[in-house]
Design a protein around this motif. Structure first.
Motif, short mmCIF file in Angstrom:
data_model
loop_
_atom_site.label_atom_id
_atom_site.label_comp_id
_atom_site.label_asym_id
_atom_site.label_seq_id
_atom_site.Cartn_x
_atom_site.Cartn_y
_atom_site.Cartn_z
N LEU A 99 12.87 4.69 70.98
CA LEU A 99 11.66 4.36 70.23
C LEU A 99 10.99 3.19 70.92
O LEU A 99 11.63 2.19 71.25
CB LEU A 99 12.02 3.97 68.79
CG LEU A 99 10.84 3.57 67.89
CD1 LEU A 99 10.01 4.80 67.53
CD2 LEU A 99 11.34 2.86 66.63
N LEU A 133 16.78 4.84 68.96
CA LEU A 133 16.36 5.18 67.61
C LEU A 133 17.49 4.99 66.61
O LEU A 133 17.27 4.50 65.48
CB LEU A 133 15.84 6.62 67.57
CG LEU A 133 15.33 7.12 66.22
CD1 LEU A 133 14.12 6.32 65.75
CD2 LEU A 133 14.99 8.61 66.29
N VAL A 134 18.73 5.34 66.98
CA VAL A 134 19.85 5.22 66.05
C VAL A 134 20.11 3.78 65.63
O VAL A 134 20.69 3.54 64.56
CB VAL A 134 21.14 5.84 66.66
CG1 VAL A 134 20.98 7.34 66.86
CG2 VAL A 134 21.52 5.13 67.96
N GLU A 137 17.14 3.18 62.83
CA GLU A 137 16.71 4.23 61.90
C GLU A 137 16.97 3.88 60.43
O GLU A 137 16.34 4.45 59.55
CB GLU A 137 17.36 5.56 62.26
CG GLU A 137 18.86 5.60 62.18
CD GLU A 137 19.42 6.93 62.68
OE1 GLU A 137 18.61 7.84 62.92
OE2 GLU A 137 20.65 7.03 62.84
N ASP A 138 17.87 2.93 60.15
CA ASP A 138 18.13 2.55 58.76
C ASP A 138 17.02 1.69 58.18
O ASP A 138 16.98 1.46 56.97
CB ASP A 138 19.47 1.81 58.65
CG ASP A 138 19.49 0.49 59.41
OD1 ASP A 138 18.71 0.35 60.39
OD2 ASP A 138 20.28 -0.40 59.04
N LEU A 140 13.50 1.97 59.54
CA LEU A 140 12.28 2.38 60.25
C LEU A 140 11.01 2.07 59.47
O LEU A 140 10.01 1.63 60.04
CB LEU A 140 12.34 3.88 60.57
CG LEU A 140 13.15 4.28 61.80
CD1 LEU A 140 13.31 5.79 61.84
CD2 LEU A 140 12.47 3.77 63.08
N THR A 164 7.68 10.39 59.76
CA THR A 164 8.85 9.75 60.36
C THR A 164 9.23 10.36 61.70
O THR A 164 8.92 11.53 61.99
CB THR A 164 10.05 9.88 59.42
OG1 THR A 164 10.38 11.27 59.30
CG2 THR A 164 9.75 9.30 58.05
N PRO A 165 9.96 9.60 62.53
CA PRO A 165 10.54 10.20 63.72
C PRO A 165 11.39 11.43 63.42
O PRO A 165 11.36 12.42 64.17
CB PRO A 165 11.38 9.06 64.31
CG PRO A 165 10.67 7.82 63.88
CD PRO A 165 10.16 8.14 62.49
N ALA A 166 12.14 11.40 62.31
CA ALA A 166 12.98 12.56 61.95
C ALA A 166 12.12 13.80 61.73
O ALA A 166 12.51 14.91 62.12
CB ALA A 166 13.80 12.25 60.70
#
Length: 229
Positions: A99, A133-134, A137-138, A140, A164-166
């Motif tokens: 990211l 990203l990991v 991600e909690d 974002l 979202t990225p997801a």
């Protein structure tokens, strides 16, 4: 084999990751509230910008437009950037998705004839730093995007305002586009009213309030010489 642009990113631990970009995608009309997006489409229509056939939109652009540059040459005075985040896929595992901050420099005069055309008329400038990203991600939704046109802030918002990225990773998987060398630019947040976006420089910042870490990019806008003929 074709030669693709190579991007290099420095991670927080000091390591560097490189990827050759073969697919570059620009999301558009990507606000999380599609009611707000519909209102934005109506506003743009009043300016002559054609409405998309569906929202959110996704525009493939030439991969050579992915750049990490300090200068953007332009052909006229009606071009400007946009604060965005970018996903960069560098390998097969979740840890290989980066990211970073990005700025989609767009030809506003051409935009009234076609958004996809305008996206192909200027570069997507990416920062030289990135996060995995990991690792973020909690939180974002709490990350902050800001942009300055010249010395004046023109955009300021949280990633919670955007899809979202997801969401976009699921789109990439569904299309068979989830692979190393793919870069997706997020779409942007609203601009402040009354700020002149047609300036000689742009700066974008992606910050993490939880850690104080910041990713930023900046570039000059250089007018090209007048054409002959």
């Amino acid at each position: 084999m074709p030669e693709y642009p190579r991007l290099s990113f420095t991670l927080p631990d000091g390591s560097e990751v490189h990827t050759d970009v073969h697919t570059l995608l620009n999301a558009g009309y990507a606000g999380r509230s599609q009611d707000d997006v519909a209102a934005h489409v109506a506003e743009l229509a009043e300016l002559g910008v054609p409405a998309p056939s569906t929202t959110p939109a996704l525009y493939p652009v030439a991969p050579y437009l992915a750049s990490q540059t300090d200068e953007v040459p332009v052909q006229h005075g009606r071009t400007s950037g946009e604060a965005e985040w970018a996903l960069v896929i560098t390998g097969p595992s979740p840890e290989d998705v980066l990211l970073t901050a990005a700025c989609d420099h767009t030809d506003r005069a051409l935009e009234v004839h076609g958004v996809a055309w305008s996206k192909n008329a200027g570069p997507d400038v990416l920062a030289r730093k990135a996060w995995r990203l990991v690792d973020v991600e909690d939180r974002l939704d709490d990350l902050v995007l800001r942009a300055w046109a010249g010395d004046v802030e023109i955009q300021h918002g949280k990633l919670a305002e955007l899809l979202t990225p997801a969401y976009w990773l699921d789109v990439l998987r569904s299309k068979g586009w989830y692979e190393p060398g793919v870069v997706l630019i997020s779409g942007t947040i609203p601009m402040h009213h009354g700020v002149d976006q047609f300036t000689s420089s742009w700066r974008v910042e992606l910050s993490d309030p939880a850690t104080g870490n910041v990713i930023e990019l900046g570039y000059r806008v250089r007018p090209l010489p007048e054409p002959i003929g």
